[in-house]
Design a protein around this motif. Structure first.
Motif, PDB file in Angstrom:
ATOM      1  N   GLU A   8       0.768  -1.139  -0.164  1.00 61.19           N
ATOM      2  CA  GLU A   8      -0.071  -0.082   0.099  1.00 61.19           C
ATOM      3  C   GLU A   8       0.791   1.199   0.119  1.00 61.19           C
ATOM      4  O   GLU A   8       1.903   1.302   0.631  1.00 61.19           O
ATOM      5  CB  GLU A   8      -0.980  -0.043   1.258  1.00 61.19           C
ATOM      6  CG  GLU A   8      -2.003  -1.161   1.358  1.00 61.19           C
ATOM      7  CD  GLU A   8      -2.715  -1.343   2.651  1.00 61.19           C
ATOM      8  OE1 GLU A   8      -2.378  -0.667   3.760  1.00 61.19           O
ATOM      9  OE2 GLU A   8      -3.768  -1.795   2.679  1.00 61.19           O
ATOM     10  N   TYR A   9       0.409   2.110  -0.492  1.00 64.16           N
ATOM     11  CA  TYR A   9       1.041   3.645  -0.693  1.00 64.16           C
ATOM     12  C   TYR A   9       1.257   4.140   0.614  1.00 64.16           C
ATOM     13  O   TYR A   9       2.692   4.810   1.086  1.00 64.16           O
ATOM     14  CB  TYR A   9       0.060   4.732  -1.503  1.00 64.16           C
ATOM     15  CG  TYR A   9       0.151   4.344  -2.925  1.00 64.16           C
ATOM     16  CD1 TYR A   9       1.455   4.027  -3.615  1.00 64.16           C
ATOM     17  CD2 TYR A   9      -0.961   4.802  -3.631  1.00 64.16           C
ATOM     18  CE1 TYR A   9       1.267   3.841  -5.025  1.00 64.16           C
ATOM     19  CE2 TYR A   9      -1.025   4.397  -4.971  1.00 64.16           C
ATOM     20  CZ  TYR A   9       0.106   4.030  -5.631  1.00 64.16           C
ATOM     21  OH  TYR A   9       0.282   3.943  -7.043  1.00 64.16           O
ATOM     22  N   THR A  10       0.561   3.961   1.721  1.00 62.06           N
ATOM     23  CA  THR A  10       0.937   4.302   3.002  1.00 62.06           C
ATOM     24  C   THR A  10       2.034   3.610   3.554  1.00 62.06           C
ATOM     25  O   THR A  10       2.664   4.177   4.523  1.00 62.06           O
ATOM     26  CB  THR A  10      -0.391   4.301   3.903  1.00 62.06           C
ATOM     27  OG1 THR A  10      -1.036   2.810   3.760  1.00 62.06           O
ATOM     28  CG2 THR A  10      -1.650   5.228   3.608  1.00 62.06           C
ATOM     29  N   THR A  11       1.941   2.388   3.472  1.00 61.90           N
ATOM     30  CA  THR A  11       3.121   1.573   3.809  1.00 61.90           C
ATOM     31  C   THR A  11       4.490   1.994   3.160  1.00 61.90           C
ATOM     32  O   THR A  11       5.366   2.187   3.935  1.00 61.90           O
ATOM     33  CB  THR A  11       2.908   0.061   3.661  1.00 61.90           C
ATOM     34  OG1 THR A  11       1.719  -0.340   4.354  1.00 61.90           O
ATOM     35  CG2 THR A  11       4.153  -0.778   4.297  1.00 61.90           C
ATOM     36  N   PHE A  76       2.152  12.245   5.852  1.00 63.07           N
ATOM     37  CA  PHE A  76       1.363  12.150   7.129  1.00 63.07           C
ATOM     38  C   PHE A  76       1.204  13.555   8.074  1.00 63.07           C
ATOM     39  O   PHE A  76       1.724  13.806   8.998  1.00 63.07           O
ATOM     40  CB  PHE A  76       1.997  11.220   8.147  1.00 63.07           C
ATOM     41  CG  PHE A  76       2.170   9.682   7.489  1.00 63.07           C
ATOM     42  CD1 PHE A  76       1.202   8.737   7.277  1.00 63.07           C
ATOM     43  CD2 PHE A  76       3.483   9.390   7.177  1.00 63.07           C
ATOM     44  CE1 PHE A  76       1.450   7.781   6.657  1.00 63.07           C
ATOM     45  CE2 PHE A  76       3.815   7.919   6.723  1.00 63.07           C
ATOM     46  CZ  PHE A  76       2.760   7.313   6.498  1.00 63.07           C
ATOM     47  N   PRO A  77       0.231  14.396   7.243  1.00 64.32           N
ATOM     48  CA  PRO A  77       0.170  15.789   7.707  1.00 64.32           C
ATOM     49  C   PRO A  77      -0.424  16.051   8.995  1.00 64.32           C
ATOM     50  O   PRO A  77      -0.239  16.792   9.931  1.00 64.32           O
ATOM     51  CB  PRO A  77      -0.721  16.457   6.660  1.00 64.32           C
ATOM     52  CG  PRO A  77      -1.222  15.330   5.985  1.00 64.32           C
ATOM     53  CD  PRO A  77      -0.404  14.201   5.667  1.00 64.32           C
ATOM     54  N   PHE A 282       4.190  -0.190  13.995  1.00 61.27           N
ATOM     55  CA  PHE A 282       3.427  -0.384  12.990  1.00 61.27           C
ATOM     56  C   PHE A 282       2.174  -0.969  12.898  1.00 61.27           C
ATOM     57  O   PHE A 282       2.146  -2.147  13.695  1.00 61.27           O
ATOM     58  CB  PHE A 282       4.297  -1.211  11.564  1.00 61.27           C
ATOM     59  CG  PHE A 282       3.555  -0.991  10.472  1.00 61.27           C
ATOM     60  CD1 PHE A 282       3.659  -0.211   9.328  1.00 61.27           C
ATOM     61  CD2 PHE A 282       2.764  -2.306  10.029  1.00 61.27           C
ATOM     62  CE1 PHE A 282       3.046  -0.020   8.324  1.00 61.27           C
ATOM     63  CE2 PHE A 282       2.081  -2.305   8.926  1.00 61.27           C
ATOM     64  CZ  PHE A 282       2.241  -1.349   7.856  1.00 61.27           C
ATOM     65  N   PRO A 283       1.017  -0.735  12.577  1.00 60.97           N
ATOM     66  CA  PRO A 283       0.860   0.490  11.541  1.00 60.97           C
ATOM     67  C   PRO A 283       0.512   1.838  12.125  1.00 60.97           C
ATOM     68  O   PRO A 283       0.301   2.867  11.833  1.00 60.97           O
ATOM     69  CB  PRO A 283      -0.373   0.157  10.865  1.00 60.97           C
ATOM     70  CG  PRO A 283      -1.552  -0.527  11.934  1.00 60.97           C
ATOM     71  CD  PRO A 283      -0.409  -1.404  12.641  1.00 60.97           C
ATOM     72  N   VAL A 284       0.741   1.871  13.549  1.00 61.11           N
ATOM     73  CA  VAL A 284       0.698   3.075  14.510  1.00 61.11           C
ATOM     74  C   VAL A 284       1.771   3.988  14.367  1.00 61.11           C
ATOM     75  O   VAL A 284       2.942   3.363  14.318  1.00 61.11           O
ATOM     76  CB  VAL A 284       0.448   2.732  15.945  1.00 61.11           C
ATOM     77  CG1 VAL A 284       0.575   3.999  16.836  1.00 61.11           C
ATOM     78  CG2 VAL A 284      -0.924   1.956  16.128  1.00 61.11           C
ATOM     79  N   ILE A 285       1.637   5.078  13.990  1.00 57.92           N
ATOM     80  CA  ILE A 285       2.965   5.967  14.239  1.00 57.92           C
ATOM     81  C   ILE A 285       3.009   6.971  15.509  1.00 57.92           C
ATOM     82  O   ILE A 285       3.999   7.107  16.032  1.00 57.92           O
ATOM     83  CB  ILE A 285       2.704   7.052  13.197  1.00 57.92           C
ATOM     84  CG1 ILE A 285       2.483   6.684  11.733  1.00 57.92           C
ATOM     85  CG2 ILE A 285       3.783   8.184  13.003  1.00 57.92           C
ATOM     86  CD1 ILE A 285       2.425   7.577  10.626  1.00 57.92           C
ATOM     87  N   ILE A 286       1.854   7.269  16.256  1.00 54.63           N
ATOM     88  CA  ILE A 286       1.715   7.987  17.374  1.00 54.63           C
ATOM     89  C   ILE A 286       0.705   7.333  18.150  1.00 54.63           C
ATOM     90  O   ILE A 286      -0.559   7.277  17.955  1.00 54.63           O
ATOM     91  CB  ILE A 286       1.442   9.499  17.625  1.00 54.63           C
ATOM     92  CG1 ILE A 286       2.521  10.179  16.762  1.00 54.63           C
ATOM     93  CG2 ILE A 286       1.382   9.917  18.808  1.00 54.63           C
ATOM     94  CD1 ILE A 286       2.483  11.573  16.540  1.00 54.63           C
ATOM     95  N   LEU A 287       1.081   6.521  19.272  1.00 52.66           N
ATOM     96  CA  LEU A 287       0.166   5.531  20.151  1.00 52.66           C
ATOM     97  C   LEU A 287      -0.596   6.622  21.093  1.00 52.66           C
ATOM     98  O   LEU A 287       0.102   7.488  21.673  1.00 52.66           O
ATOM     99  CB  LEU A 287       0.781   4.564  20.683  1.00 52.66           C
ATOM    100  CG  LEU A 287      -0.213   3.849  21.756  1.00 52.66           C
ATOM    101  CD1 LEU A 287      -1.068   2.675  21.053  1.00 52.66           C
ATOM    102  CD2 LEU A 287       0.826   2.973  22.663  1.00 52.66           C
ATOM    103  N   THR A 297      -2.541   6.529  12.692  1.00 52.50           N
ATOM    104  CA  THR A 297      -2.026   5.350  12.041  1.00 52.50           C
ATOM    105  C   THR A 297      -1.490   5.912  10.665  1.00 52.50           C
ATOM    106  O   THR A 297      -2.019   6.787  10.158  1.00 52.50           O
ATOM    107  CB  THR A 297      -2.814   4.219  11.913  1.00 52.50           C
ATOM    108  OG1 THR A 297      -4.005   4.512  11.489  1.00 52.50           O
ATOM    109  CG2 THR A 297      -3.459   3.901  13.406  1.00 52.50           C
ATOM    110  N   ILE A 298      -0.916   4.801  10.051  1.00 50.71           N
ATOM    111  CA  ILE A 298      -0.651   5.081   8.706  1.00 50.71           C
ATOM    112  C   ILE A 298      -1.969   5.323   7.618  1.00 50.71           C
ATOM    113  O   ILE A 298      -2.022   5.956   6.653  1.00 50.71           O
ATOM    114  CB  ILE A 298       0.121   4.035   8.076  1.00 50.71           C
ATOM    115  CG1 ILE A 298      -0.357   2.803   8.014  1.00 50.71           C
ATOM    116  CG2 ILE A 298       1.485   4.167   8.584  1.00 50.71           C
ATOM    117  CD1 ILE A 298       0.111   1.765   7.069  1.00 50.71           C
TER     118      ILE A 298
END
Length: 344
Positions: A8-11, A76-77, A282-287, A297-298
């Motif tokens: 996926e593009y997000t990944t 990831f704005p 992954f796939p979390v960026i900030i928990l 998440t992404i």
């Protein structure tokens, strides 16, 4: 969701951002580490040699931080907005320190007065140390989670970021960079300074191993969620195994005086440790430590698929150019430091 070669593009963009920040950690890591050692050198010549060891590359290394920030904002704005607003004070401190570090390098040898040079030597070393610590503090907060509300915005107090675990990760990051920087200075110096750095690098290795061991143990006890993915997918244990073996190989190579290989394994250690962090999150960026459902998440924090696909094309063109330029600079200025009239 659209994919490219099955991913996926997000990944893909998660991997791009991770790769850029890994490059920054490797490149600016050794010159921040070199700066942390600066006051350990007592005479003017030794300090000038240490400065000129990073002189041709330090500003280029910081470009990777700019690229990383731009990549995070583009891909990831929402993460960019939440992270920078949440850590406004730490990031402002980071910017002030990075400015003072730059002017310390440039101003230090502009005047012959002893007090002038001592002032900028202190500013350079202090800012290098604090920059490494602040990077670790940010990473520590990302690892343990942040108070994110249902609107995906920060819902806490900025002072909470300077908590024991984040400071612990900050100290561990400083130790890692000091080891990385010491190995680099060994490769760039000769004579008495070379001998002194061979002693300092052993001290740095002990400092890192102790701080890393304490931080790892604390993480496993108090943040067990970070090991969930490794428990569910045992094959992933190969990554921390590579990290462990790379770290263990550094003192062996130092003892055999194979400093170039030791620096290479120091780079591998940094990359694999960051990959471990990426796997843990992954796939979390900030928990969100208030409610996992509020985590960034992404998927819920990314730009549109069209934006990501366009950005991937730009990254595919731009990244090799940056890597080629960086490689050219390091190849041009390879070897031991030689002082001349243009030196710092």
């Amino acid at each position: 969701m659209a994919t490219f070669i099955g991913i996926e593009y997000t990944t893909w963009w998660f991997l791009v951002v991770g790769a850029v920040f890994s490059g920054y950690a490797i490149l600016d890591g050794f010159d921040l580490g070199a700066g942390a050692w600066h006051l350990f050198f007592k005479d003017d010549k030794s300090r000038r040699i240490a400065l000129n060891a990073i002189g041709p590359v330090w500003d280029g290394n910081e470009v990777w931080l700019v690229i990383g920030g731009g990549a995070l904002f583009a891909g990831f704005p929402i993460v960019y907005a939440t992270l920078l607003s949440a850590m406004y004070i730490p990031f402002m401190l980071f910017l002030v320190l990075i400015i003072f570090r730059a002017i310390s390098i440039e101003f230090r040898s502009k005047e012959p007065m002893k007090w002038w040079q001592s002032m900028w030597d202190g500013a350079y070393s202090f800012s290098s140390i604090m920059l490494a610590v602040l990077l670790g503090v940010i990473l520590g907060n990302v690892l343990q989670g942040m108070p994110i509300g249902p609107d995906l915005e920060f819902d806490g107090d900025w002072i909470a970021f300077f908590n024991p675990y984040a400071v612990m990760v900050g100290i561990c990051t400083l130790a890692l960079f000091m080891m990385h920087g010491a190995i680099y200075l060994i490769m760039k110096t000769e004579g008495k300074q070379f001998i002194k750095m061979t002693l300092h690098v052993r001290q740095a290795i002990i400092f890192f191993l102790v701080s890393f061991g304490i931080t790892t143990l604390y993480t496993l006890i108090y943040f067990p969620h970070l090991s969930d993915r490794f428990k569910s997918e045992p094959a992933l244990f190969v990554v921390p195994l590579i990290a462990f073996l790379s770290i263990a190989n550094i003192p062996r190579l130092i003892s055999k005086k194979r400093y170039g290989y030791a620096f290479a394994f120091s780079c591998i250690s940094i990359v694999t440790l960051l990959i471990v962090v990426a796997i843990e999150l992954f796939p979390v960026i900030i928990l969100s430590n208030e409610d996992p459902a509020n985590s960034l998440t992404i998927y819920n924090a990314s730009a549109s698929e069209q934006s990501l696909s366009t950005l991937l094309i730009i990254a595919a063109i731009g990244t090799p150019l940056v890597v080629a330029y960086t490689t050219f600079v390091f190849w041009t200025f390879r070897g031991k430091v030689k002082m001349d009239e243009l030196s710092y």
